[in-house]
Design a protein around this motif. Structure first.
Motif, PDB file in Angstrom:
ATOM      1  N   GLU A  18       0.845  -1.202   0.000  1.00  0.00           N
ATOM      2  CA  GLU A  18       0.000   0.000   0.000  1.00  0.00           C
ATOM      3  C   GLU A  18       0.883   1.257   0.000  1.00  0.00           C
ATOM      4  N   GLN A  47      -5.162  10.065  -4.630  1.00  0.00           N
ATOM      5  CA  GLN A  47      -4.865   8.620  -4.644  1.00  0.00           C
ATOM      6  C   GLN A  47      -3.778   8.279  -3.614  1.00  0.00           C
ATOM      7  N   GLU A  51      -4.120   5.614  -0.497  1.00  0.00           N
ATOM      8  CA  GLU A  51      -3.235   4.462  -0.281  1.00  0.00           C
ATOM      9  C   GLU A  51      -2.641   4.468   1.125  1.00  0.00           C
ATOM     10  N   HIS A  54      -5.246   3.178   3.304  1.00  0.00           N
ATOM     11  CA  HIS A  54      -5.358   1.716   3.203  1.00  0.00           C
ATOM     12  C   HIS A  54      -4.307   1.045   4.105  1.00  0.00           C
ATOM     13  N   GLU A  95      -3.639  -1.436  -9.889  1.00  0.00           N
ATOM     14  CA  GLU A  95      -4.819  -1.712  -9.057  1.00  0.00           C
ATOM     15  C   GLU A  95      -5.289  -3.160  -9.215  1.00  0.00           C
ATOM     16  N   VAL A  98      -3.213  -5.124  -6.996  1.00  0.00           N
ATOM     17  CA  VAL A  98      -3.677  -4.962  -5.602  1.00  0.00           C
ATOM     18  C   VAL A  98      -4.865  -5.890  -5.347  1.00  0.00           C
ATOM     19  N   GLN A 128     -11.679  -2.116  -4.024  1.00  0.00           N
ATOM     20  CA  GLN A 128     -10.952  -2.404  -5.264  1.00  0.00           C
ATOM     21  C   GLN A 128     -11.864  -2.343  -6.482  1.00  0.00           C
ATOM     22  N   GLU A 131     -12.032   1.295  -7.172  1.00  0.00           N
ATOM     23  CA  GLU A 131     -10.750   1.797  -7.670  1.00  0.00           C
ATOM     24  C   GLU A 131     -10.586   1.468  -9.158  1.00  0.00           C
TER      25      GLU A 131
END
Ligand code: FEO
Length: 172
Positions: A18, A47, A51, A54, A95, A98, A128, A131
């Motif tokens: 992250e 963004q 992150e 997160h 992403e 991720v 997600q 995102e």
């Protein structure tokens, strides 16, 4: 119940990822700012904050489960892009990576019968989807306008409107 070592270690890896994501988006934000596209830079700047949030949610969770957080070095990230389409294609690929990692964590939580971790990860799974959808939307617009300067300026203005809203779960 204390988190098991295996899951704590996997979440620690994700905390690092992250922060790596934040670093990548900071690089993108800086790059486009230096090119004069302040709206694009703003979008990537928001963004970055997301992150970091997160990572913070994972850190709080590990602590709530009586685990230990080990911060590790952040890898270097890309620093130059040939076009906005390339920048947002990289973002989408990142992403998707991720998402795969979150799914792997979920599978591990299932294997370890750690229901609390499964529950916590549900938030990331939903996040997600959002995102990836946001980035795909921007890529669609970019492909639509192509090289048209007025269109690009319009996209830049739209992305200048994005503001950061702290997600629930980030402790003040
Ligand atoms: Fe932390 Fe953009 O996923």
């Amino acid at each position: 119940m204390k988190i098991c070592d295996k899951l704590a270690s996997a979440i620690n890896d994700q905390i690092n990822f992250e922060f790596t994501s934040a670093y990548l988006y900071l690089s993108l934000s800086n790059f486009w700012k230096e090119k004069g596209l302040n709206g694009i830079a703003n979008w990537f700047g928001v963004q970055v904050k997301e992150e970091i949030a997160h990572a913070e949610i994972f850190i709080n969770y590990v602590h709530d489960r009586d685990g230990v957080v080990n911060l590790s070095p952040i890898n270097l990230v890309k620093t130059e892009w040939g076009s906005l389409v390339e920048a947002f294609t990289d973002t989408l690929e990142h992403e998707r990576k991720v998402t795969e990692r979150i799914y792997a964590l979920y599978a591990l939580a299932e294997e370890e019968k750690d229901y609390a971790s499964r529950q916590m990860l549900n938030w990331y799974i939903a996040e997600q989807v959002e995102e990836e959808a946001n980035v795909m939307g921007i890529l669609d617009s970019l492909r639509l306008v192509g090289e048209d300067g007025t269109g690009l300026l319009q996209i830049d203005r739209e992305l200048a409107q994005r503001t950061y809203v702290a997600p629930q779960g980030v402790k003040e």
